[in-house]
Design an enzyme around this catalytic site. Structure first.
Site, PDB file in Angstrom:
ATOM      1  N   GLY A 113     -19.220  -7.550  40.765  1.00  0.00           N
ATOM      2  CA  GLY A 113     -18.779  -8.786  40.126  1.00  0.00           C
ATOM      3  C   GLY A 113     -19.215  -8.936  38.677  1.00  0.00           C
ATOM      4  O   GLY A 113     -18.940  -9.964  38.051  1.00  0.00           O
ATOM      5  N   GLY A 146     -18.345  -7.000  35.942  1.00  0.00           N
ATOM      6  CA  GLY A 146     -17.181  -6.907  35.057  1.00  0.00           C
ATOM      7  C   GLY A 146     -16.346  -8.169  35.131  1.00  0.00           C
ATOM      8  O   GLY A 146     -15.880  -8.681  34.108  1.00  0.00           O
ATOM      9  N   ASN A 178      -7.922   6.385  33.542  1.00  0.00           N
ATOM     10  CA  ASN A 178      -9.021   5.629  34.134  1.00  0.00           C
ATOM     11  C   ASN A 178      -8.469   4.690  35.209  1.00  0.00           C
ATOM     12  O   ASN A 178      -8.400   3.479  35.035  1.00  0.00           O
ATOM     13  CB  ASN A 178      -9.782   4.849  33.048  1.00  0.00           C
ATOM     14  CG  ASN A 178     -11.079   4.263  33.559  1.00  0.00           C
ATOM     15  OD1 ASN A 178     -11.310   4.187  34.767  1.00  0.00           O
ATOM     16  ND2 ASN A 178     -11.923   3.830  32.637  1.00  0.00           N
ATOM     17  N   TYR A 218      -8.578  -4.155  36.147  1.00  0.00           N
ATOM     18  CA  TYR A 218      -7.933  -5.076  35.217  1.00  0.00           C
ATOM     19  C   TYR A 218      -6.727  -5.757  35.857  1.00  0.00           C
ATOM     20  O   TYR A 218      -6.498  -6.953  35.641  1.00  0.00           O
ATOM     21  CB  TYR A 218      -7.515  -4.345  33.938  1.00  0.00           C
ATOM     22  CG  TYR A 218      -8.681  -3.860  33.107  1.00  0.00           C
ATOM     23  CD1 TYR A 218      -9.829  -4.636  32.927  1.00  0.00           C
ATOM     24  CD2 TYR A 218      -8.643  -2.615  32.488  1.00  0.00           C
ATOM     25  CE1 TYR A 218     -10.890  -4.182  32.168  1.00  0.00           C
ATOM     26  CE2 TYR A 218      -9.704  -2.162  31.713  1.00  0.00           C
ATOM     27  CZ  TYR A 218     -10.828  -2.951  31.566  1.00  0.00           C
ATOM     28  OH  TYR A 218     -11.871  -2.505  30.798  1.00  0.00           O
TER      29      TYR A 218
END
Length: 162
Positions: free
Chosen positions: A99, A101, A128, A135
């Protein structure tokens, strides 16, 4: 260890050695340690001067640095609004998927709202996959129709010398 609380805070000038350490780890992770040209003096001049060019958020666990996000303000003429450019986001490998990031992204979202911003932009390496998945989980759109363009120092010099 998952129950331990981490802290997200603004970096200050006393954190320069920590920022350098994290930048070295990020450059190594990205596979380009030789590209890192930052020095403690350059970081002090650019991050902690009277008019900083960028900012750093540090993630800490028990006062130990475990990650960071560097960012600066941008502007969109199409939207006529500011935003934030996320330059780097890095979490030490052993602290990923906890958590941290997400907390850094949340803080950037709060900051963007505070400045009346419309968006946060950044790049991610096409190979990646874990970062791309993270994201997207955060709600990011991975835009394929644009490409990063760059004039490096040499190209800039060639265009300014006559």
């Amino acid at each position: 260890m998952h129950n331990q609380q981490f802290l997200i805070r603004d970096a200050n000038v006393s954190d320069i050695s920590t920022i350098m350490e994290l930048l070295k780890l990020k450059a190594k992770f990205d596979g380009c340690p030789d590209f890192l040209k930052a020095t403690p003096q350059k970081l002090e001049e650019t991050l902690f001067s009277e008019k900083p060019l960028a900012f750093v958020l540090l993630a800490e666990l028990d006062k130990n640095p475990i990650g960071f996000a560097s960012y600066h303000q941008i502007y969109s003429t199409f939207l006529a609004q500011p935003g934030i450019w996320l330059d780097d986001l890095y979490i030490k490998a052993e602290y990923r998927n906890r958590g941290i990031g997400e907390a850094l992204i949340k803080r950037l979202c709060e900051m963007t709202q505070k400045i009346g911003g419309a968006r946060i932009d950044w790049t991610v390496a096409v190979n990646n996959a874990p970062a791309i998945q993270f994201y997207q989980k955060m709600g990011a759109q991975i835009i394929q129709r644009v490409r990063l363009c760059r004039l490096d120092r040499k190209a800039i010099s060639q265009r300014t010398s006559a």
